[in-house]
Write an enzyme that holds these catalytic residues in place. Structure first.
Site, short mmCIF file in Angstrom:
data_model
loop_
_atom_site.label_atom_id
_atom_site.label_comp_id
_atom_site.label_asym_id
_atom_site.label_seq_id
_atom_site.Cartn_x
_atom_site.Cartn_y
_atom_site.Cartn_z
N LYS A 49 28.78 52.87 42.14
CA LYS A 49 28.58 53.33 40.76
C LYS A 49 29.01 54.78 40.67
CE LYS A 49 25.10 53.97 37.18
NZ LYS A 49 23.70 53.72 36.79
N LYS A 54 31.27 49.85 39.21
CA LYS A 54 31.01 50.30 37.85
C LYS A 54 31.52 51.72 37.66
CE LYS A 54 27.24 51.38 34.84
NZ LYS A 54 25.87 51.81 34.83
C1 PBG Z 1 21.08 53.35 34.41
C2 PBG Z 1 22.35 52.76 33.92
C3 PBG Z 1 23.42 53.35 33.23
C4 PBG Z 1 24.30 52.32 32.90
C5 PBG Z 1 23.76 51.15 33.42
N1 PBG Z 1 22.57 51.44 34.06
C6 PBG Z 1 23.63 54.73 32.76
C7 PBG Z 1 23.81 55.85 33.69
O1 PBG Z 1 23.89 55.71 34.91
O2 PBG Z 1 23.83 56.95 33.14
C8 PBG Z 1 25.58 52.46 32.11
C9 PBG Z 1 26.07 51.22 31.43
C10 PBG Z 1 27.11 51.43 30.41
O3 PBG Z 1 27.64 52.53 30.20
O4 PBG Z 1 27.44 50.44 29.73
N2 PBG Z 1 21.16 54.22 35.48
#
Ligand code: PBG
Length: 329
Positions: A198, A251
């Site tokens: 991520k 992601k």
């Molecule tokens: C929580 C999380 C996030 C997303 C999914 N789970 C946001 C972040 O890390 O700031 C982002 C999903 C999206 O942008 O569609 N940590």
């Protein structure tokens, strides 16, 4: 490999008619590929559109149930739930409260549509007043204390009936901690979909509006990955698999197709990719202006994500795409 040469080889022969093209198509999207995100809020009859994500709503539990029924009727196998708590505090207490927003939503959805796979996001940023994904001490997000909370959150979700948990906080050891907590509580059968690679991405902007979760100081680069790195993604994925991840996620998706491909080639586990909020918002905005054909562009993007190696795609477009795929039959 003998690649042939002109004029013996003419690749246009197999492109000549729709039926021929259909026969040699390599990548096919189906509704089975999709996981649909839902944002759940307290209240009743709430259906509040997220300004930067047209077609995406903050939903109260009753409305989330209606949405889940629609999702199941379209043949989409799974939803992933994000909760917006009533109160935020430094450790995000509502996150592991059995009467919190997510356990309530899980119970209601599982009762209405038992066969729909309910996945929950396990993180802290929606629940903490500082908006970070872990416990903060002297301006630092501390790792190991945070893991204890993640374990409690995962068990709370499993107790409410969640079918799968998805840790997204990017703490080291989070998969191992959650696996241990689930096993000790009698949930050895509940799989973990790890947000393994991520990235610290600016494509999450609209999500942070939807989940009301922007960090109140600093940013997430101390725990999320540097967008410039791919070898590091392979290390993250290897660690998560060793810790017990059943599915690994990359992601965002669209700007990280090379990462999806690298993970696909290096590991024999199911790979998920998150077509994130900013990717969705870009398409919606351009389509609203008439600058892009939304249906065509969305199908092209999702096919590309699958072609890169994703088995599963988390996407806000899932419902529309399911409809398009049904109509195309
Ligand atoms: C929580 C999380 C996030 C997303 C999914 N789970 C946001 C972040 O890390 O700031 C982002 C999903 C999206 O942008 O569609 N940590």
């Amino acid at each position: 490999m003998h690649l042939g040469s002109f004029p013996q080889t003419r690749l246009r022969r197999l492109r000549r008619t729709p039926a021929l093209r259909r026969m040699v198509q390599e990548t096919v999207l189906t509704v089975n590929d999709f996981i649909y995100p839902l944002f759940v809020v307290h209240g009743k009859g709430v259906r509040r559109e997220v300004p930067s994500m047209p077609g995406v709503y903050q939903l109260s539990v009753d409305e989330a149930v209606r949405e889940a029924e629609e999702v199941a009727a379209l043949g989409i196998p799974a939803v992933i739930l994000f909760g917006i708590p009533a109160h935020k505090d430094p450790i995000g207490t509502e996150n592991f409260d059995p009467e919190g927003i997510i356990p309530k939503a899980i119970r209601a959805i599982k009762q209405a549509v038992p066969d729909l796979v309910v996945i929950t996001d396990v993180c802290m940023c929606e629940y903490t007043d500082h908006g970070h994904c872990g416990i903060v001490r002297e301006g630092e997000v501390v790792n190991d204390e945070t893991l204890e909370i993640y374990g409690k959150v995962a068990v709370t979700h499993a107790q409410a009936g969640a079918d799968m948990v998805a840790p997204s906080g990017m703490m080291d050891g989070q998969v191992a901690a959650i696996r241990r907590a689930l096993d000790e509580a009698g949930y050895a059968h509940i799989p973990i979909m790890a947000y393994a690679a991520k990235y610290a991405s600016h494509f999450y902007g609209p999500f942070r509006d939807a989940a009301q979760s922007p960090p109140q100081f600093g940013d997430r680069r101390g725990y999320q990955m540097n967008p410039a790195n791919v070898r590091e993604a392979l290390r993250e994925v290897a660690l998560d698999i060793a810790e017990g991840a059943d599915i690994v996620m990359v992601k965002p998706a669209l700007a990280y197709l090379d990462v999806i491909r690298a993970v696909r080639e290096a590991f024999p586990v199911p790979v998920a990719a998150y077509n994130v909020s900013g990717e969705y918002a870009m398409v919606k905005a351009a389509a609203q202006r008439g600058w892009l054909d939304e249906r065509a562009v969305t199908l092209e993007i999702l096919t590309a994500i699958k072609r890169a190696g994703a088995d599963l795609i988390l996407t806000y477009h899932a419902k529309e795409v399911a409809q398009w795929l049904h109509n195309a039959r």
